[in-house]
Scaffold this motif. Structure first.
Motif, short mmCIF file in Angstrom:
data_model
loop_
_atom_site.label_atom_id
_atom_site.label_comp_id
_atom_site.label_asym_id
_atom_site.label_seq_id
_atom_site.Cartn_x
_atom_site.Cartn_y
_atom_site.Cartn_z
N THR A 52 8.03 -22.66 -41.49
CA THR A 52 9.05 -21.94 -42.26
C THR A 52 8.40 -21.09 -43.34
OG1 THR A 52 10.64 -23.70 -41.83
CG2 THR A 52 11.13 -22.21 -43.66
N TRP A 53 7.44 -21.67 -44.05
CA TRP A 53 6.75 -20.94 -45.12
C TRP A 53 6.06 -19.71 -44.55
CZ3 TRP A 53 1.96 -19.12 -46.24
CH2 TRP A 53 1.69 -18.77 -47.57
N THR A 54 5.38 -19.86 -43.41
CA THR A 54 4.64 -18.76 -42.81
C THR A 54 5.58 -17.63 -42.39
OG1 THR A 54 2.96 -20.30 -42.04
CG2 THR A 54 3.00 -18.14 -40.99
N ARG A 55 6.68 -17.97 -41.77
CA ARG A 55 7.65 -16.95 -41.36
C ARG A 55 8.19 -16.21 -42.58
NH1 ARG A 55 13.40 -16.58 -40.71
NH2 ARG A 55 13.92 -15.16 -38.99
N ASN A 56 8.59 -16.96 -43.61
CA ASN A 56 9.15 -16.33 -44.80
C ASN A 56 8.11 -15.48 -45.54
OD1 ASN A 56 11.58 -17.55 -44.25
ND2 ASN A 56 11.28 -19.22 -45.70
N LYS A 57 6.89 -15.99 -45.64
CA LYS A 57 5.82 -15.25 -46.33
C LYS A 57 5.50 -13.96 -45.58
CE LYS A 57 2.68 -15.00 -49.56
NZ LYS A 57 3.05 -14.83 -50.98
N THR A 58 5.49 -14.03 -44.26
CA THR A 58 5.21 -12.84 -43.45
C THR A 58 6.25 -11.77 -43.69
OG1 THR A 58 4.12 -14.16 -41.74
CG2 THR A 58 4.94 -11.99 -41.09
N LEU A 59 7.51 -12.16 -43.66
CA LEU A 59 8.58 -11.17 -43.82
C LEU A 59 8.66 -10.62 -45.23
CD1 LEU A 59 11.32 -12.85 -41.62
CD2 LEU A 59 9.85 -10.92 -41.04
N THR A 60 8.43 -11.45 -46.25
CA THR A 60 8.53 -10.96 -47.63
C THR A 60 7.31 -10.16 -48.06
OG1 THR A 60 7.70 -13.07 -48.48
CG2 THR A 60 10.09 -12.78 -48.38
N SER A 61 6.13 -10.53 -47.57
CA SER A 61 4.92 -9.81 -47.97
C SER A 61 4.59 -8.64 -47.05
CB SER A 61 3.72 -10.76 -48.00
OG SER A 61 3.39 -11.18 -46.69
#
Length: 195
Positions: A52-61
């Protein structure tokens, strides 16, 4: 006159009940407090949180990330080294390939040593050794919200070049089988759930 009703227990009855409770607790309590049960549950939750963290970090960054799962465990890597200077702060453009990378849709996931593993806000490395896979899985989350599952490592681990041109995102409701768990994934939204 002798009463047949009694409200007390004899000493033999009390000792028998205490012995039975002792035997029952000796057999059943270890099943409730088995450390391996808690450990495997924790490892599964930790991995699910990393997904979940990786998906969210990818989309936000807007910077692609990879979760690499092998027989040694899993780790999160970030698209890195776009300009060939081995720094971690140059993921701003999809059109600036790093040294040795060619192709219009390349990504560079460098794993030279443990310093290349992504850390969270508390500087804890996003990696683990309990979720493994006998065959390599590279779950690549792109800045466009797509998810790829590649099975081959980059040829050159110094530059980490991975070309996604010609690759197809994971299909909807795809199943990925790891050694301990299964994953359900959707390549068009980059959503991944632990089964």
């Amino acid at each position: 006159m002798k009463h047949t009703n009694r409200f007390g227990f004899t000493l033999v009855e009390l000792i028998t009940v205490i012995l039975l409770l002792g035997i029952l607790s000796a057999v059943t309590l270890p099943r409730f407090f088995n450390q391996s049960t808690f450990s495997s549950f924790y490892q599964k939750v930790e991995f699910e949180n990393a997904l979940t963290w990786t998906r969210n970090k990818t989309l936000t960054s807007q910077c692609a990330h990879e979760i690499r799962i092998s027989s040694n465990g899993w780790m999160v890597l970030r698209d890195d080294d776009r300009d060939g200077n081995s720094t971690d702060n140059d993921c701003s453009s999809n059109s600036n390939p790093g040294d040795g990378c060619s192709g219009s849709a390349f990504l560079s996931f460098v794993y030279r040593n443990d310093n290349d593993i992504v850390t969270d806000s508390s500087q804890t490395a996003l990696s683990g050794s309990h979720i493994t896979s006998s065959s390599t899985h590279r779950l690549i989350f792109t800045a466009h919200g797509q998810l790829y599952d590649l099975s081959t490592l980059p040829i050159d681990l110094t530059t980490g070049c991975t070309d996604l041109s010609g690759q197809t995102p994971i299909s909807n409701n795809a199943t990925i089988t790891l050694d301990q768990i299964g994953l359900t994934a959707d390549g068009e939204t980059s959503y991944v759930a632990v089964q």
